[in-house]
Scaffold this motif. Structure first.
Motif, PDB file in Angstrom:
ATOM      1  N   LEU A 247      34.727  52.389 106.801  1.00  0.00           N
ATOM      2  CA  LEU A 247      35.737  52.492 105.749  1.00  0.00           C
ATOM      3  C   LEU A 247      35.088  52.732 104.393  1.00  0.00           C
ATOM      4  O   LEU A 247      35.611  53.503 103.570  1.00  0.00           O
ATOM      5  CB  LEU A 247      36.591  51.224 105.718  1.00  0.00           C
ATOM      6  N   ALA A 248      33.948  52.093 104.144  1.00  0.00           N
ATOM      7  CA  ALA A 248      33.257  52.282 102.856  1.00  0.00           C
ATOM      8  C   ALA A 248      32.866  53.743 102.664  1.00  0.00           C
ATOM      9  O   ALA A 248      32.994  54.298 101.562  1.00  0.00           O
ATOM     10  CB  ALA A 248      32.016  51.390 102.790  1.00  0.00           C
ATOM     11  N   LEU A 249      32.428  54.384 103.722  1.00  0.00           N
ATOM     12  CA  LEU A 249      31.994  55.778 103.621  1.00  0.00           C
ATOM     13  C   LEU A 249      33.161  56.700 103.279  1.00  0.00           C
ATOM     14  O   LEU A 249      33.002  57.669 102.530  1.00  0.00           O
ATOM     15  CB  LEU A 249      31.332  56.212 104.925  1.00  0.00           C
ATOM     16  N   HIS A 250      34.330  56.394 103.805  1.00  0.00           N
ATOM     17  CA  HIS A 250      35.502  57.201 103.469  1.00  0.00           C
ATOM     18  C   HIS A 250      35.965  56.936 102.038  1.00  0.00           C
ATOM     19  O   HIS A 250      36.434  57.850 101.355  1.00  0.00           O
ATOM     20  CB  HIS A 250      36.629  56.936 104.466  1.00  0.00           C
ATOM     21  N   LEU A 251      35.819  55.705 101.597  1.00  0.00           N
ATOM     22  CA  LEU A 251      36.147  55.409 100.196  1.00  0.00           C
ATOM     23  C   LEU A 251      35.218  56.180  99.260  1.00  0.00           C
ATOM     24  O   LEU A 251      35.667  56.781  98.279  1.00  0.00           O
ATOM     25  CB  LEU A 251      36.036  53.904  99.939  1.00  0.00           C
ATOM     26  N   PHE A 252      33.926  56.208  99.576  1.00  0.00           N
ATOM     27  CA  PHE A 252      32.984  56.982  98.772  1.00  0.00           C
ATOM     28  C   PHE A 252      33.321  58.470  98.829  1.00  0.00           C
ATOM     29  O   PHE A 252      33.232  59.185  97.829  1.00  0.00           O
ATOM     30  CB  PHE A 252      31.549  56.759  99.265  1.00  0.00           C
ATOM     31  N   GLY A 253      33.709  58.922 100.029  1.00  0.00           N
ATOM     32  CA  GLY A 253      34.046  60.335 100.192  1.00  0.00           C
ATOM     33  C   GLY A 253      35.239  60.753  99.366  1.00  0.00           C
ATOM     34  O   GLY A 253      35.387  61.923  99.014  1.00  0.00           O
ATOM     35  N   GLN A 254      36.102  59.788  99.020  1.00  0.00           N
ATOM     36  CA  GLN A 254      37.262  60.079  98.180  1.00  0.00           C
ATOM     37  C   GLN A 254      37.002  59.746  96.712  1.00  0.00           C
ATOM     38  O   GLN A 254      37.931  59.755  95.907  1.00  0.00           O
ATOM     39  CB  GLN A 254      38.470  59.292  98.690  1.00  0.00           C
ATOM     40  N   GLY A 255      35.746  59.458  96.403  1.00  0.00           N
ATOM     41  CA  GLY A 255      35.388  59.168  95.014  1.00  0.00           C
ATOM     42  C   GLY A 255      35.738  57.767  94.549  1.00  0.00           C
ATOM     43  O   GLY A 255      35.652  57.474  93.355  1.00  0.00           O
ATOM     44  N   LYS A 256      36.088  56.871  95.468  1.00  0.00           N
ATOM     45  CA  LYS A 256      36.460  55.499  95.105  1.00  0.00           C
ATOM     46  C   LYS A 256      35.221  54.613  95.193  1.00  0.00           C
ATOM     47  O   LYS A 256      35.067  53.777  96.090  1.00  0.00           O
ATOM     48  CB  LYS A 256      37.569  55.005  96.031  1.00  0.00           C
ATOM     49  N   ILE A 257      34.310  54.809  94.236  1.00  0.00           N
ATOM     50  CA  ILE A 257      32.999  54.180  94.293  1.00  0.00           C
ATOM     51  C   ILE A 257      33.082  52.660  94.195  1.00  0.00           C
ATOM     52  O   ILE A 257      32.507  51.936  95.012  1.00  0.00           O
ATOM     53  CB  ILE A 257      32.087  54.731  93.178  1.00  0.00           C
ATOM     54  N   GLU A 258      33.784  52.163  93.185  1.00  0.00           N
ATOM     55  CA  GLU A 258      33.866  50.715  92.996  1.00  0.00           C
ATOM     56  C   GLU A 258      34.529  50.038  94.188  1.00  0.00           C
ATOM     57  O   GLU A 258      34.111  48.959  94.626  1.00  0.00           O
ATOM     58  CB  GLU A 258      34.616  50.393  91.702  1.00  0.00           C
ATOM     59  N   GLU A 259      35.575  50.661  94.712  1.00  0.00           N
ATOM     60  CA  GLU A 259      36.264  50.094  95.865  1.00  0.00           C
ATOM     61  C   GLU A 259      35.353  50.079  97.092  1.00  0.00           C
ATOM     62  O   GLU A 259      35.328  49.124  97.855  1.00  0.00           O
ATOM     63  CB  GLU A 259      37.531  50.898  96.146  1.00  0.00           C
ATOM     64  N   GLY A 260      34.579  51.155  97.251  1.00  0.00           N
ATOM     65  CA  GLY A 260      33.647  51.227  98.376  1.00  0.00           C
ATOM     66  C   GLY A 260      32.532  50.197  98.269  1.00  0.00           C
ATOM     67  O   GLY A 260      32.143  49.574  99.259  1.00  0.00           O
ATOM     68  N   LEU A 261      32.008  49.991  97.053  1.00  0.00           N
ATOM     69  CA  LEU A 261      30.960  48.990  96.859  1.00  0.00           C
ATOM     70  C   LEU A 261      31.504  47.583  97.093  1.00  0.00           C
ATOM     71  O   LEU A 261      30.824  46.739  97.680  1.00  0.00           O
ATOM     72  CB  LEU A 261      30.380  49.111  95.447  1.00  0.00           C
ATOM     73  N   ALA A 262      32.721  47.332  96.634  1.00  0.00           N
ATOM     74  CA  ALA A 262      33.334  46.019  96.865  1.00  0.00           C
ATOM     75  C   ALA A 262      33.506  45.767  98.366  1.00  0.00           C
ATOM     76  O   ALA A 262      33.260  44.655  98.859  1.00  0.00           O
ATOM     77  CB  ALA A 262      34.679  45.936  96.148  1.00  0.00           C
ATOM     78  N   HIS A 263      33.923  46.805  99.088  1.00  0.00           N
ATOM     79  CA  HIS A 263      34.078  46.685 100.537  1.00  0.00           C
ATOM     80  C   HIS A 263      32.725  46.400 101.190  1.00  0.00           C
ATOM     81  O   HIS A 263      32.634  45.563 102.110  1.00  0.00           O
ATOM     82  CB  HIS A 263      34.672  47.976 101.108  1.00  0.00           C
ATOM     83  N   SER A 264      31.660  47.058 100.724  1.00  0.00           N
ATOM     84  CA  SER A 264      30.329  46.839 101.291  1.00  0.00           C
ATOM     85  C   SER A 264      29.831  45.428 101.019  1.00  0.00           C
ATOM     86  O   SER A 264      29.177  44.813 101.871  1.00  0.00           O
ATOM     87  CB  SER A 264      29.344  47.866 100.701  1.00  0.00           C
ATOM     88  N   ARG A 265      30.138  44.902  99.834  1.00  0.00           N
ATOM     89  CA  ARG A 265      29.741  43.523  99.527  1.00  0.00           C
ATOM     90  C   ARG A 265      30.497  42.530 100.406  1.00  0.00           C
ATOM     91  O   ARG A 265      29.928  41.538 100.871  1.00  0.00           O
ATOM     92  CB  ARG A 265      29.987  43.224  98.041  1.00  0.00           C
ATOM     93  N   ASN A 266      31.778  42.801 100.647  1.00  0.00           N
ATOM     94  CA  ASN A 266      32.555  41.929 101.533  1.00  0.00           C
ATOM     95  C   ASN A 266      32.050  42.008 102.970  1.00  0.00           C
ATOM     96  O   ASN A 266      32.106  41.027 103.718  1.00  0.00           O
ATOM     97  CB  ASN A 266      34.034  42.308 101.478  1.00  0.00           C
ATOM     98  N   LEU A 267      31.568  43.189 103.344  1.00  0.00           N
ATOM     99  CA  LEU A 267      31.098  43.401 104.711  1.00  0.00           C
ATOM    100  C   LEU A 267      29.925  42.485 105.042  1.00  0.00           C
ATOM    101  O   LEU A 267      29.882  41.893 106.133  1.00  0.00           O
ATOM    102  CB  LEU A 267      30.686  44.861 104.900  1.00  0.00           C
ATOM    103  N   VAL A 268      28.957  42.344 104.125  1.00  0.00           N
ATOM    104  CA  VAL A 268      27.797  41.503 104.431  1.00  0.00           C
ATOM    105  C   VAL A 268      28.177  40.021 104.448  1.00  0.00           C
ATOM    106  O   VAL A 268      27.488  39.213 105.062  1.00  0.00           O
ATOM    107  CB  VAL A 268      26.630  41.755 103.457  1.00  0.00           C
ATOM    108  N   LYS A 269      29.268  39.676 103.782  1.00  0.00           N
ATOM    109  CA  LYS A 269      29.770  38.303 103.882  1.00  0.00           C
ATOM    110  C   LYS A 269      30.447  38.083 105.235  1.00  0.00           C
ATOM    111  O   LYS A 269      30.314  37.022 105.853  1.00  0.00           O
ATOM    112  CB  LYS A 269      30.756  38.017 102.760  1.00  0.00           C
TER     113      LYS A 269
END
Length: 344
Positions: A247-269
């Motif tokens: 999901l993070a990769l698709h967020l980045f692909g749509q230019g939603k950088i902050e949302e993608g980074l937030a998702h990645s931070r939640n993922l490691v939790k």
């Protein structure tokens, strides 16, 4: 979590609860179907069988559930439900072990761990189609990530894919095998997508197949189409690290950088033991946000956990020089090597 919480979390209407108890070659499977919204038990039954009948038990349970839910099964679904994937229980166990390993990303190391399991499964049962399809995928992935310098896995993937087509004709699993080959070996994502979509019509609830479709759209720069696909996959399997990561990769692909980074931070939790999630967080934080601190912290965790050959990243050591001197860095690296000398 109680049944209602599970129903809300997975967005499902029913939960199947039960247990499996084994004594020698006897097995008792106890199952009960529960309405997720009300926690009302709709149906319960015990199945006492010989362990050799395990696939028959699975089929009986599935058919009973379908009847309780008044589900309309197509002839193809009914036939597949009644079929055992293999009559060799050891081969089936090996396939499940390989698939469990495939839920995390350890680059070549991970695929090389899956390889002997799948090859042995196929050796035990040459008619085990599911194991052969997965083996095509593993051969292909080793090609795709550049771990096939002599071209051995490329040849094996092609030979096995051709064998599957010749032997099983128009079975839907054939589309999946061809899709894996086109995606990983030929990197022809358009053709891979066509075959994945064809397979998906037969296996609409397969979360990993949905992940593959989503990945094709990502490679074709169509995250707008891939996003709803991966969201569907997550709803089916929210505890699968690779699916959630996509999901993070698709967020980045749509230019939603902050949302993608937030998702990645939640993922490691959510998946603290998934090293690929930490490695991806490091890469995304540095390349997309210039966040050196998160990069260093995340990669330090990864480098402390696995051999450098798994997530080899010389950039990490160069970045460390921004915070410590060279002698400290070399001492740190030697300490890691000593600690991991017996890894594997």
């Amino acid at each position: 979590m109680d049944v209602r919480e599970i129903g809300d979390y997975l967005r499902i209407s029913h939960v199947l609860e039960g247990s499996v108890r084994r004594a020698g070659d006897e097995v008792r499977v106890t199952v009960q179907l529960i309405d997720a919204a009300t926690d009302v038990h709709l149906w319960a039954e015990n199945f006492d069988r010989k362990l050799d009948d395990i696939f028959a038990i699975q089929s009986e349970i599935a058919q009973s559930i379908a009847a309780q839910l008044e589900a309309e099964l197509s002839p193809e679904q009914a036939q597949r439900m009644a079929e055992a994937p293999t009559l060799n229980r050891s081969a089936y166990d090996l396939l499940q072990q390989a698939r469990e390993l495939g839920r995390v990303w350890l680059k070549a190391e991970g695929f090389k761990q899956q390889l002997p399991l799948l090859e042995e499964a196929v050796a035990l049962d040459p008619d085990f189609l599911d194991a052969q399809v997965d083996l095509v995928a593993v051969y292909g992935r080793l090609v795709w990530i550049g771990a096939d310098p002599e071209g051995i896995y490329r040849i094996k993937a092609k030979q096995l894919a051709d064998h599957i087509v010749a032997k099983w004709g128009d079975r839907p699993e054939v589309d999946r095998a061809l899709a894996e080959y086109f995606y990983t070996v030929d990197r022809d994502y358009e053709r891979a997508l066509d075959h994945y979509l064809a397979a998906l019509t037969h296996f609409p609830g397969d979360s990993e197949l949905l992940l593959s479709v989503s990945s094709c759209y990502k490679r074709l720069d169509r995250s707008d189409l891939g996003m709803p696909i991966i969201e569907r996959a997550i709803s089916l399997d929210p505890q699968h690290p690779l699916i959630v990561q996509e999901l993070a990769l698709h967020l980045f692909g749509q230019g939603k950088i902050e949302e993608g980074l937030a998702h990645s931070r939640n993922l490691v939790k959510q998946f603290p033991d998934d090293l690929a999630g930490w490695a991806n967080l490091a890469e995304y934080s540095l390349s997309l946000a210039g966040d050196i601190d998160t990069y260093n912290e995340s990669m330090a965790f990864v480098q402390d956990s696995v051999p450098d050959t798994v997530f080899l990243n010389p950039l990490y050591y160069r970045m460390q020089l921004s915070t410590i001197d060279l002698d400290q860095l070399l001492a740190q690296r030697d300490k890691r090597r000593d600690a991991k000398s017996s890894w594997n």
